[in-house]
Design an enzyme around this catalytic site. Structure first.
Site, PDB file in Angstrom:
ATOM      1  N   GLY A 151       0.816  -1.201   0.000  1.00 45.08           N
ATOM      2  CA  GLY A 151       0.000   0.000   0.000  1.00 45.08           C
ATOM      3  C   GLY A 151       0.853   1.255   0.000  1.00 45.08           C
ATOM      4  N   GLY A 167      -0.379  -4.784   0.387  1.00 46.35           N
ATOM      5  CA  GLY A 167      -1.514  -4.435  -0.439  1.00 46.35           C
ATOM      6  C   GLY A 167      -1.549  -5.160  -1.766  1.00 46.35           C
ATOM      7  N   GLU A 202       4.310  -6.248   7.431  1.00 49.81           N
ATOM      8  CA  GLU A 202       3.782  -5.067   8.109  1.00 49.81           C
ATOM      9  C   GLU A 202       4.382  -4.844   9.494  1.00 49.81           C
ATOM     10  OE1 GLU A 202       0.957  -5.988   4.878  1.00 49.81           O
ATOM     11  OE2 GLU A 202       2.029  -7.167   6.378  1.00 49.81           O
ATOM     12  N   ASP A 223      -3.117  -6.811   7.079  1.00 44.18           N
ATOM     13  CA  ASP A 223      -4.516  -6.430   6.921  1.00 44.18           C
ATOM     14  C   ASP A 223      -5.038  -6.965   5.582  1.00 44.18           C
ATOM     15  OD1 ASP A 223      -2.773  -4.580   5.640  1.00 44.18           O
ATOM     16  OD2 ASP A 223      -4.287  -3.022   5.655  1.00 44.18           O
TER      17      ASP A 223
END
Length: 384
Positions: free
Chosen positions: A71, A128, A151, A159
């Site tokens: 991301g 992501g 992460e 996530d």
């Protein structure tokens, strides 16, 4: 090369249809998923779903190095820290809510898409990028694929639905991967159900040609999927995938995290003296990572062991925004990507310093059920 965030094309098929081709187009950032990219891709997928002439979707990244490296955490960092022209931002900025809501809605669309989506997972697929890949009906990896959810190194947690899909691996493996940010190759991805097919990268054009040459019949959902499967079967060369890294250590990884709490699991991994370069790299990543993130990895996998994907996304949205407001992510991104000193000053010295109040503060709901930005996920939709 155009400067468009996502390049869209429609390639004709032999029977008069089209394959929708979407290419993430930010090779300098290894195709990190920006808000603009996510919005454009979501809108085009919605349009292609309603267009009967589109028989399938192909999603890839430009530049030859990465499908998508994660991301846009740099934009998140700036929204939390910059002043001047960005006055009014800061830890309570709405950017994080907007970004994560858009990203998770896009990911969920892919998980529930009515037509075949093939993700060409060549090169780096992290964070992501894995969110885009995980829900596709055909996830193709190559000899260059490098997959991870690192992460913990930036003070976040896995996530993009990982709270749900990491639980669908052999017991304990998803937990270990989340805690250590372990890098996986194509064989590992196949073994763990994170990918479906291995096709050498040199056969990319041939695979697209085979999809274009196929006959998609009456274009029912079943026929579209079967047709794509036959084309991939012609190109697959699974015997050329690299040697596995996870499977030889499966029992060992499971034993490290079995029947303990988060703090004990972290200590077991860090104390492990197994002489293996892959395991050693994983230990080093965990040791340098955020102690708070280690607990969040553990907590989210426990919470979503038996929930729906939609519920996992709703919970992740709350936690991800809270991480931006009161977690370690700003410091983690600063140390890794902004100042690049690789010396983050985490809020906690070690996993034992993180108490329940710290975790409950991050888990505190930001919205009630009626106001949640993702309240409609799962309504009338079926996850494959």
């Amino acid at each position: 090369m155009t400067d468009l965030a996502v390049i869209f094309d429609e390639r004709p098929t032999r029977d008069g249809g089209f394959i929708g081709i979407a290419t993430l187009n930010s090779p300098k950032s290894l195709n990190a998923l920006t808000l603009d990219m996510a919005r454009q891709l979501d809108a085009k997928l919605e349009a292609w779903a309603a267009d009967r002439s589109i028989v399938a979707v192909w999603l890839e990244g430009s530049g030859g190095k990465a499908f998508c490296a994660g991301g846009d955490v740099v934009a998140l960092y700036r929204s939390m820290t910059e002043e001047g022209d960005n006055r009014g931002y800061g830890r309570d900025s709405l950017f994080a809510e907007t970004y994560f809501t858009t990203e998770y809605r896009l990911d969920y669309r892919i998980h529930t898409y009515p037509k075949p989506i093939l993700v060409w997972g060549d090169g780096i697929v992290m964070g992501g990028g894995l969110g885009l890949m995980s829900g596709a009906s055909r996830r193709v990896v190559t000899e260059t694929s490098r997959i991870a959810m690192p992460e913990i190194t930036i003070g976040l947690y896995p996530d993009i639905g990982a709270s749900w899909f990491l639980n669908r691996m052999p017991p304990g493996v998803g937990t270990y991967l989340g805690l250590t940010g372990a890098q996986l190759n194509a064989r590992d991805a196949l073994d763990l159900g994170m990918a479906d097919h291995f096709v050498p990268r040199e056969r990319r054009d041939a695979l697209l040609d085979a999809l274009a040459a196929a006959d998609y019949g009456a274009r029912s959902a079943q026929e579209l999927q079967a047709c794509m499967q036959r084309a991939i079967d012609e190109m697959e060369q699974r015997d050329q995938a690299p040697e596995p890294q996870v499977w030889p250590h499966l029992d060992h990884l499971q034993a490290l995290v079995a029947r303990v709490d988060a703090s004990t699991a972290v200590k077991r991994i860090l104390a492990d003296e197994h002489d293996d370069a892959w395991l050693a790299a994983n230990r080093a990543r965990l040791e340098a990572g955020s102690p708070l993130s280690a607990h969040l990895v553990w907590r989210m996998l426990e919470r979503h062991r038996h929930t729906s994907l939609a519920d996992a996304f709703r919970d992740e949205l709350n936690l991800s925004v809270q991480c931006c407001r009161r977690g370690d992510i700003a410091e983690g991104v600063r140390a890794l990507l902004i100042d690049k000193d690789k010396a983050p000053r985490w809020q906690h010295a070690d996993v034992d310093s993180v108490d329940e109040a710290d975790l409950q503060a991050l888990m505190t709901p930001l919205w009630n059920d009626e106001a949640h930005p993702l309240r409609d996920l799962g309504v009338g939709q079926r996850v494959r």
